[in-house]
Design an enzyme around this catalytic site. Sequence first.
Site, PDB file in Angstrom:
ATOM      1  N   GLY A 138      11.813  -3.086   1.117  1.00  0.00           N
ATOM      2  CA  GLY A 138      10.798  -3.327   0.213  1.00  0.00           C
ATOM      3  C   GLY A 138       9.199  -2.780   0.575  1.00  0.00           C
ATOM      4  N   HIS A 139       8.543  -3.375  -0.574  1.00  0.00           N
ATOM      5  CA  HIS A 139       7.216  -3.127  -0.719  1.00  0.00           C
ATOM      6  C   HIS A 139       6.495  -4.251  -1.154  1.00  0.00           C
ATOM      7  CE1 HIS A 139       8.171   1.385   0.320  1.00  0.00           C
ATOM      8  NE2 HIS A 139       8.667   1.397  -0.880  1.00  0.00           N
ATOM      9  N   ASP A 169       0.938  -6.028   1.842  1.00  0.00           N
ATOM     10  CA  ASP A 169       0.870  -5.374   3.770  1.00  0.00           C
ATOM     11  C   ASP A 169      -0.311  -5.308   4.622  1.00  0.00           C
ATOM     12  OD1 ASP A 169       2.956  -3.653   2.804  1.00  0.00           O
ATOM     13  OD2 ASP A 169       1.331  -1.956   2.681  1.00  0.00           O
TER      14      ASP A 169
END
Length: 393
Positions: A138-139, A169
């Site tokens: 995933g991101h 993030d």
Amino acid sequence: MSVVQNASTAPRAPLQGVRVLDLTRLLPGPMCTLHLADLGADVIKIEDTGAGDYANPASRQMLHRNKRALRIDLKQPEGVAVLHALAREADVLVESFRPGVTARLGVGYAALSAINPRLVYCSITGYGQDGPYRDEPGHDLNYCALTGVTDQIGRDGQPPSLSNVPVADLLGGAVTSAMGILAALFDAQRTGQGRHVDIAMADAMLAHAIVPMVSLATHGRTLPAGQDTLTGALPCYAVYRTQDGRHLAVGALERKFWDRFCEVLDRPDLKPLHRPRDAAESARVRGEVERLIGARPLDHWRRHFAGTQCCVTPVVRLDEALEDPHFRARGMVIPPATPGGPVQLGSPVRMSGHAFAIHRDAPSPGQHCDEILAQAGYGEAARAALRRSGAIG
């Protein structure tokens, strides 16, 4: 003030004497360890002997200041032995491999805590060390999407928006990890027992979705983006287009700020309409404010609202923010250390007895190999042998 100073003459940093082994790459882990390095930790960036951390040069320069660098091939037994030797004297290790990878390499938490029981071992992943999604890639966008966060970003009737500030993030991978590491490190200093800190970026996003959770608890459902208090439902909390195509942010949520805003606009008749009764009244108020703001360029409004204290600010570009005298006065803008180098951002953590400084520029891959291994007890002959075998680079 000078941003680069001799570490021996600097005030004592809060994490001075803490050694961190950083096996992460790209953004979440390196940003976490950047915060630790800026607070005085001795962060050793460990890369493989191949591609290493393939972040672009500007990113590397910004994320790896105040760190030292070493290259190890963890697919070789000799490389694993080097990491074991470093872990014996380390306080923290941070890694961002998929779950199970470090254990297969022989450098997982079980193996390293057996060598050093006080080690704080932080694993940063998308979905955590267990659960049905643990092995899913995933991101940032995926973690936000799966936790109901992306659904809350955007304008009414339009698709969800993307952000060039990847909040999963940074909030999840960087800040939440630093929080977990520091808590476990504090306890390890008291008890001599480290912990495995399991950080999932998706968990962090879900844990911070407080405002839509309030809507869910209050109304039994979340309101679509653009229809809730902070996403555009209220004319008093919105972004308005100026005559020159720029934008003005109006954050007059409290009545006192709205009243002042109306006074500055010379529209006292709008004061009672701080919280419109229905959608039609809201549209009318918004239309009036749009007409007023849209009649003048951004610079006019910047001057007009300066010092009025009604929570109105220009929407600026990053290059403009870097020129803001406030952020420069706060030490948040660091000029390039070398001609052609990038401007850097300062540490957001300020405290008494510690002055943020850049003691080292970002290292090249493996730059401090001999220095670090010598400190770990490897003599010149041993280091040469490791190089011949390819275990270090």
